[in-house]
Design a protein around this motif. Structure first.
Motif, PDB file in Angstrom:
ATOM      1  N   LEU A  93       0.917  -1.304   0.114  1.00  0.00           N
ATOM      2  CA  LEU A  93      -0.146  -0.047   0.199  1.00  0.00           C
ATOM      3  C   LEU A  93       0.647   1.156   0.345  1.00  0.00           C
ATOM      4  N   ALA A 124       0.819   5.425   1.240  1.00  0.00           N
ATOM      5  CA  ALA A 124       0.023   6.269   1.932  1.00  0.00           C
ATOM      6  C   ALA A 124       0.428   7.398   1.454  1.00  0.00           C
ATOM      7  N   GLY A 125       1.235   8.239   2.072  1.00  0.00           N
ATOM      8  CA  GLY A 125       2.007   9.719   2.257  1.00  0.00           C
ATOM      9  C   GLY A 125       2.879   9.478   1.100  1.00  0.00           C
ATOM     10  N   GLY A 126       3.466   7.746   1.886  1.00  0.00           N
ATOM     11  CA  GLY A 126       4.905   7.788   0.399  1.00  0.00           C
ATOM     12  C   GLY A 126       6.245   8.237   1.425  1.00  0.00           C
ATOM     13  N   GLN A 127       5.990   8.771   2.611  1.00  0.00           N
ATOM     14  CA  GLN A 127       7.035   9.253   3.001  1.00  0.00           C
ATOM     15  C   GLN A 127       8.304   8.073   3.321  1.00  0.00           C
ATOM     16  N   THR A 128       8.101   7.327   3.625  1.00  0.00           N
ATOM     17  CA  THR A 128       8.828   6.460   4.104  1.00  0.00           C
ATOM     18  C   THR A 128       9.237   5.114   3.235  1.00  0.00           C
ATOM     19  N   LEU A 129       7.947   4.470   2.456  1.00  0.00           N
ATOM     20  CA  LEU A 129       8.084   3.805   0.963  1.00  0.00           C
ATOM     21  C   LEU A 129       8.416   4.339  -0.196  1.00  0.00           C
ATOM     22  N   HIS A 176      -0.600  14.334   9.608  1.00  0.00           N
ATOM     23  CA  HIS A 176      -0.186  15.052  10.638  1.00  0.00           C
ATOM     24  C   HIS A 176      -0.615  16.160  10.499  1.00  0.00           C
ATOM     25  N   GLY A 215       8.880  16.177  11.839  1.00  0.00           N
ATOM     26  CA  GLY A 215       9.164  16.084  10.924  1.00  0.00           C
ATOM     27  C   GLY A 215       9.406  17.127   9.899  1.00  0.00           C
ATOM     28  N   THR A 232       1.040  10.380   7.018  1.00  0.00           N
ATOM     29  CA  THR A 232      -0.703   9.718   7.522  1.00  0.00           C
ATOM     30  C   THR A 232      -0.191   9.107   8.834  1.00  0.00           C
ATOM     31  N   ASP A 284       6.510   8.899  16.166  1.00  0.00           N
ATOM     32  CA  ASP A 284       5.644   9.611  17.444  1.00  0.00           C
ATOM     33  C   ASP A 284       4.489   8.756  17.736  1.00  0.00           C
ATOM     34  N   ILE A 289      -5.914  -0.748   7.896  1.00  0.00           N
ATOM     35  CA  ILE A 289      -5.650   0.540   8.611  1.00  0.00           C
ATOM     36  C   ILE A 289      -6.985   0.973   8.207  1.00  0.00           C
ATOM     37  N   LYS A 343       9.337  15.517  23.188  1.00  0.00           N
ATOM     38  CA  LYS A 343      10.285  14.129  22.524  1.00  0.00           C
ATOM     39  C   LYS A 343      12.034  15.367  22.891  1.00  0.00           C
ATOM     40  N   ARG A 370      14.853  14.590  12.910  1.00  0.00           N
ATOM     41  CA  ARG A 370      13.296  15.448  13.374  1.00  0.00           C
ATOM     42  C   ARG A 370      12.418  14.165  14.447  1.00  0.00           C
ATOM     43  N   TYR A 371      13.296  13.384  14.278  1.00  0.00           N
ATOM     44  CA  TYR A 371      12.550  11.962  15.247  1.00  0.00           C
ATOM     45  C   TYR A 371      13.042  11.523  16.883  1.00  0.00           C
TER      46      TYR A 371
HETATM   47  C1  FAD Z   1      12.392  13.711   6.957  1.00  0.00           C
HETATM   48  C2  FAD Z   1      11.361  12.726   7.496  1.00  0.00           C
HETATM   49  C3  FAD Z   1      11.653  13.003   8.652  1.00  0.00           C
HETATM   50  C4  FAD Z   1      10.631  12.526   9.333  1.00  0.00           C
HETATM   51  N1  FAD Z   1      10.309  12.469  11.082  1.00  0.00           N
HETATM   52  C5  FAD Z   1       9.691  12.004  11.275  1.00  0.00           C
HETATM   53  C6  FAD Z   1       9.553  12.784  12.734  1.00  0.00           C
HETATM   54  O1  FAD Z   1      10.377  12.979  13.429  1.00  0.00           O
HETATM   55  N2  FAD Z   1       7.945  11.593  13.241  1.00  0.00           N
HETATM   56  C7  FAD Z   1       7.092  10.749  13.075  1.00  0.00           C
HETATM   57  O2  FAD Z   1       7.302  10.108  13.491  1.00  0.00           O
HETATM   58  N3  FAD Z   1       7.791   9.959  11.842  1.00  0.00           N
HETATM   59  C8  FAD Z   1       8.608  10.848  11.049  1.00  0.00           C
HETATM   60  N4  FAD Z   1       8.938  10.767   9.797  1.00  0.00           N
HETATM   61  C9  FAD Z   1       7.756   9.603   8.944  1.00  0.00           C
HETATM   62  C10 FAD Z   1       6.460  10.630   8.049  1.00  0.00           C
HETATM   63  O3  FAD Z   1       6.098  10.991   9.652  1.00  0.00           O
HETATM   64  C11 FAD Z   1       5.694   9.145   7.949  1.00  0.00           C
HETATM   65  O4  FAD Z   1       4.625   8.897   8.858  1.00  0.00           O
HETATM   66  C12 FAD Z   1       5.551   7.830   8.144  1.00  0.00           C
HETATM   67  O5  FAD Z   1       7.404   8.453   7.162  1.00  0.00           O
HETATM   68  C13 FAD Z   1       4.086   6.949   7.061  1.00  0.00           C
HETATM   69  O6  FAD Z   1       3.739   7.204   7.090  1.00  0.00           O
HETATM   70  P1  FAD Z   1       2.655   7.753   5.192  1.00  0.00           P
HETATM   71  O7  FAD Z   1       1.987   8.130   5.039  1.00  0.00           O
HETATM   72  O8  FAD Z   1       4.097   8.343   3.964  1.00  0.00           O
HETATM   73  O9  FAD Z   1       3.095   6.172   5.265  1.00  0.00           O
HETATM   74  P2  FAD Z   1       4.131   5.575   3.582  1.00  0.00           P
HETATM   75  O10 FAD Z   1       5.586   5.418   3.198  1.00  0.00           O
HETATM   76  O11 FAD Z   1       3.155   5.970   2.724  1.00  0.00           O
HETATM   77  O12 FAD Z   1       3.414   3.697   3.830  1.00  0.00           O
HETATM   78  C14 FAD Z   1       4.410   3.395   4.719  1.00  0.00           C
HETATM   79  C15 FAD Z   1       3.988   2.144   5.378  1.00  0.00           C
HETATM   80  O13 FAD Z   1       3.086   1.594   5.677  1.00  0.00           O
HETATM   81  C16 FAD Z   1       2.136   1.346   5.125  1.00  0.00           C
HETATM   82  N5  FAD Z   1       0.878   1.918   4.781  1.00  0.00           N
HETATM   83  C17 FAD Z   1      -0.113   2.910   4.739  1.00  0.00           C
HETATM   84  N6  FAD Z   1      -0.761   3.280   4.886  1.00  0.00           N
HETATM   85  C18 FAD Z   1      -1.423   1.957   5.548  1.00  0.00           C
HETATM   86  C19 FAD Z   1      -2.673   1.689   5.907  1.00  0.00           C
HETATM   87  N7  FAD Z   1      -3.538   2.300   5.966  1.00  0.00           N
HETATM   88  N8  FAD Z   1      -2.860   0.491   6.130  1.00  0.00           N
HETATM   89  C20 FAD Z   1      -1.965  -0.544   6.224  1.00  0.00           C
HETATM   90  N9  FAD Z   1      -0.722  -0.237   6.401  1.00  0.00           N
HETATM   91  C21 FAD Z   1      -0.726   1.320   5.887  1.00  0.00           C
HETATM   92  C22 FAD Z   1       2.590   0.949   3.328  1.00  0.00           C
HETATM   93  O14 FAD Z   1       2.372  -0.572   2.502  1.00  0.00           O
HETATM   94  C23 FAD Z   1       3.788   0.973   4.298  1.00  0.00           C
HETATM   95  O15 FAD Z   1       4.877  -0.198   4.234  1.00  0.00           O
HETATM   96  C24 FAD Z   1       9.941  11.613   8.773  1.00  0.00           C
HETATM   97  C25 FAD Z   1       9.960  10.701   7.344  1.00  0.00           C
HETATM   98  C26 FAD Z   1      10.337  12.096   6.804  1.00  0.00           C
HETATM   99  C27 FAD Z   1      10.826  11.311   5.051  1.00  0.00           C
END
Ligand code: FAD
Length: 265
Positions: free
Chosen positions: A27, A29-34, A75, A99, A108, A121, A160, A175, A182-183
């Protein structure tokens, strides 16, 4: 990046069907990790199913003594929600500290807790607030959901949908941030509510987020920063990396916990 099929889901039901049909789907979602994970070739899904635009997953609603937040809620929307600020200001504060603005406008709640980064967090808020995680298959208590570093109770094909946070009587999050990402290097969420007292720690544990019973017991007897000032957290089981040693993180936990209790009032 490896090649994959990209599909934009039209609804949650559509996403479920697409997940069931694909060989090795992921999946998005926001793509910030994937997206960075794909770019670095650390994952090779057959299909990327985009649920990022689904309106049915992006909402914040208050019902009775709880706030329910859709998994697709950004967020930024949690940080600025009048309802969250009013009923659980600690949660709004937590979201505001994630972040940077770009991450907060894309990342998300669902993505964060599905990924379960040991320094994220939201897992601390879920554990400390006795949150209920609703998926397409079942309801999972926060205590049963976080299984270890990057590991959760989610099974294949499970999405979820939303997370319910009961209103606390008192709560705060503090934190110590890594200045670059910022993690959390150590983040502590404290709460008092119908569930008793809870203290959840993120950023420091080798197995991800965890509850700190010694502090919960001390704060149950006496809700004050002084009650935990003398508690020395063992460094065993804590993370040691280029950002800080286990002993440093152990020290930070007590400092952050004291500050959180002070902030909660
Ligand atoms: C530079 C940077 C700084 C950051 N700093 C922080 C910080 O200070 N604190 C913090 O908490 N986070 C931090 N993050 C992480 C960010 O907050 C995102 O929340 C996190 O990357 C995942 O959310 P996303 O929506 O981008 O998920 P995605 O990257 O799209 O997905 C992440 C994973 O979750 C799965 N997924 C997504 N949605 C669902 C769903 N509804 N049901 C089941 N599985 C799902 C995907 O398949 C994937 O495996 C940071 C990220 C970056 C790039």
């Amino acid at each position: 990046m490896y090649q994959f099929n990209y599909v934009r889901a039209k609804s949650l039901a559509d996403a479920e069907a697409l997940l069931a049909q694909a060989d090795d789907p992921k999946l998005l979602a926001g793509g910030q990790t994937l997206i960075p994970t794909l770019k670095q070739r650390l994952a090779m899904p057959s299909d990327v199913i985009d649920i990022g635009g689904l309106k049915e997953l992006a909402f914040i609603k208050t019902e009775g003594n709880a706030i329910t937040i859709g998994a697709g809620t950004k967020h930024y929307d949690v940080a600025t929600s009048a309802d969250v600020k009013r009923h659980i200001p600690a949660l709004a504060q937590l979201a505001e500290w994630i972040g940077d603005p770009a991450v907060r406008h894309m990342g998300t709640l669902g993505g964060s807790i599905a990924n379960n980064d040991p320094a994220a967090d939201y897992p601390a808020a879920c554990l400390a607030l006795d949150a209920k995680i609703h998926t397409t298959k079942r309801l999972i208590e926060a205590d049963e959901y976080f299984k270890g570093m990057f590991e959760t109770a989610l099974t294949d094909g499970e999405i979820i949908k939303e997370v319910t946070f009961p209103h606390p009587e008192k709560a705060a999050y503090q934190k110590f941030r890594n200045p670059a990402s910022r993690y959390a290097m150590a983040g502590v969420f404290v709460s008092k509510g119908p569930w008793g007292v809870r203290v959840a720690v993120t950023g420091a544990g080798q197995n991800g987020v965890f509850r700190l019973k010694s502090m919960e017991d001390a704060l149950t007897k006496n809700w004050s920063p002084d009650a935990i000032a003398g508690i020395k957290v063992p460094a065993d089981g804590l993370l040691s990396d280029l950002h800080g040693s286990a002993e440093y993180r152990a020290h930070l936990i007590t400092v952050m916990a004291k500050r959180a209790v002070e902030a909660a009032g």
